[in-house]
Design an enzyme around this catalytic site. Sequence first.
Site, PDB file in Angstrom:
ATOM      1  N   LYS A 135      71.632  68.060  92.247  1.00  0.00           N
ATOM      2  CA  LYS A 135      72.156  67.057  91.778  1.00  0.00           C
ATOM      3  C   LYS A 135      72.971  66.357  92.709  1.00  0.00           C
ATOM      4  O   LYS A 135      73.108  65.191  92.899  1.00  0.00           O
ATOM      5  CB  LYS A 135      72.758  67.032  90.435  1.00  0.00           C
ATOM      6  CG  LYS A 135      73.419  65.945  89.806  1.00  0.00           C
ATOM      7  CD  LYS A 135      73.740  66.411  88.155  1.00  0.00           C
ATOM      8  CE  LYS A 135      74.755  67.364  88.178  1.00  0.00           C
ATOM      9  NZ  LYS A 135      76.076  66.807  87.607  1.00  0.00           N
TER      10      LYS A 135
ATOM     11  N   ARG B  99      78.460  63.342  77.797  1.00  0.00           N
ATOM     12  CA  ARG B  99      78.037  64.694  77.554  1.00  0.00           C
ATOM     13  C   ARG B  99      77.600  65.022  76.120  1.00  0.00           C
ATOM     14  O   ARG B  99      77.337  66.062  75.906  1.00  0.00           O
ATOM     15  CB  ARG B  99      79.568  65.504  77.684  1.00  0.00           C
ATOM     16  CG  ARG B  99      79.540  66.293  79.168  1.00  0.00           C
ATOM     17  CD  ARG B  99      80.814  66.988  79.304  1.00  0.00           C
ATOM     18  NE  ARG B  99      80.446  68.416  79.488  1.00  0.00           N
ATOM     19  CZ  ARG B  99      80.381  68.492  80.892  1.00  0.00           C
ATOM     20  NH1 ARG B  99      80.519  67.764  81.879  1.00  0.00           N
ATOM     21  NH2 ARG B  99      80.238  69.972  81.259  1.00  0.00           N
TER      22      ARG B  99
ATOM     23  N   ARG C 196      70.600  84.241  96.793  1.00  0.00           N
ATOM     24  CA  ARG C 196      71.637  83.932  97.562  1.00  0.00           C
ATOM     25  C   ARG C 196      72.599  85.212  97.957  1.00  0.00           C
ATOM     26  O   ARG C 196      72.567  86.172  97.024  1.00  0.00           O
ATOM     27  CB  ARG C 196      72.362  82.898  96.883  1.00  0.00           C
ATOM     28  CG  ARG C 196      71.759  81.656  97.027  1.00  0.00           C
ATOM     29  CD  ARG C 196      72.870  80.793  96.248  1.00  0.00           C
ATOM     30  NE  ARG C 196      72.367  79.094  96.049  1.00  0.00           N
ATOM     31  CZ  ARG C 196      73.054  78.576  95.416  1.00  0.00           C
ATOM     32  NH1 ARG C 196      74.071  78.777  94.661  1.00  0.00           N
ATOM     33  NH2 ARG C 196      72.400  77.211  95.056  1.00  0.00           N
TER      34      ARG C 196
ATOM     35  N   ARG D 189      77.338  86.720  95.151  1.00  0.00           N
ATOM     36  CA  ARG D 189      78.473  86.268  94.306  1.00  0.00           C
ATOM     37  C   ARG D 189      78.187  86.278  92.860  1.00  0.00           C
ATOM     38  O   ARG D 189      77.113  86.323  92.489  1.00  0.00           O
ATOM     39  CB  ARG D 189      78.433  84.646  94.689  1.00  0.00           C
ATOM     40  CG  ARG D 189      79.117  84.364  96.303  1.00  0.00           C
ATOM     41  CD  ARG D 189      79.389  83.112  96.328  1.00  0.00           C
ATOM     42  NE  ARG D 189      78.273  82.151  96.030  1.00  0.00           N
ATOM     43  CZ  ARG D 189      78.171  80.849  96.443  1.00  0.00           C
ATOM     44  NH1 ARG D 189      79.043  80.321  97.305  1.00  0.00           N
ATOM     45  NH2 ARG D 189      77.025  80.185  95.961  1.00  0.00           N
TER      46      ARG D 189
ATOM     47  N   ARG E 171      73.836  79.966  82.522  1.00  0.00           N
ATOM     48  CA  ARG E 171      74.358  78.824  83.074  1.00  0.00           C
ATOM     49  C   ARG E 171      73.247  77.773  82.630  1.00  0.00           C
ATOM     50  O   ARG E 171      73.619  76.473  82.055  1.00  0.00           O
ATOM     51  CB  ARG E 171      74.645  78.350  84.491  1.00  0.00           C
ATOM     52  CG  ARG E 171      76.146  78.975  84.602  1.00  0.00           C
ATOM     53  CD  ARG E 171      76.331  79.188  86.126  1.00  0.00           C
ATOM     54  NE  ARG E 171      76.166  77.937  86.677  1.00  0.00           N
ATOM     55  CZ  ARG E 171      76.342  77.816  88.035  1.00  0.00           C
ATOM     56  NH1 ARG E 171      75.981  78.882  88.877  1.00  0.00           N
ATOM     57  NH2 ARG E 171      76.027  76.539  88.776  1.00  0.00           N
TER      58      ARG E 171
END
Length: 243
Positions: free
Chosen positions: A37, A112, A150, A183, A194
């Site tokens: 995004k 939102r 990652r 991470r 998430r």
Amino acid sequence: MAVGKTALGTLASENDNALQMAKPVALILFGSPGSGKGTQSKYLVEWLKIPQISTGDMLREHIRQGDTIGQAIQARMAAGSLVSDELVNQLVFERINQPDAQRGFILDGYPRTPAQAEEMMRLLAARGAGEVVIHLVVDYNVIISRMSGRRVCPKCGTLYNAISRPPKVDGICDLDGESLVIREDDREDVVRQRLEQYERQTQPLIEFFRKTSERLIEVDASHEKPEAVFERIKSGLQGFIGQ
Ligand SMILES: [Zn+2]
């Protein structure tokens, strides 16, 4: 895939690369973590020459300045409550009245809630602005494998990816031989969490816009490169706001 058709403007003159719009346009961008995004938003800013307005950035800026609004935000956050719809609406409406947003703007992180969306649609109609909703649709399995692949070097900060940018030796930084780490944000369970949170928050909004707006562009953002995704967004937008 673009739904419906509304011509609001004319195409740019030959020496102007930006799409010309007869009416101010409010681009509302939705995309999950890992959907790219941020990149699409940058492309849109450059192409349309309109500002990107991030409610998160605006809230942080008020807190940083420590002004009356910033203090009100901090008090609410300290009490564990969300910033009120009313305050967020007020900030957005003040911002979009500034001179650089007269031709249009890109909204990131707003609306939102369906209540914010309703208020926003009312205000845009009063201003004679038209909304276009862009939804970057992703396959969550693709996002999870991309994000959970990652790795980062704790010494120099170089980012690697098991699929798109693997180190020469598995698990070792090319530059300094340090062992790579995952991470916290990229751990698979954290990524899943998430995505679920995003889904819960965004689904009611997408439903709201499916019902109230004919100008919804839904683009698959999980399989193609960002440039190709942007081309799809552009053609969708040209159908709605260009000619
Ligand atoms: Zn390194």
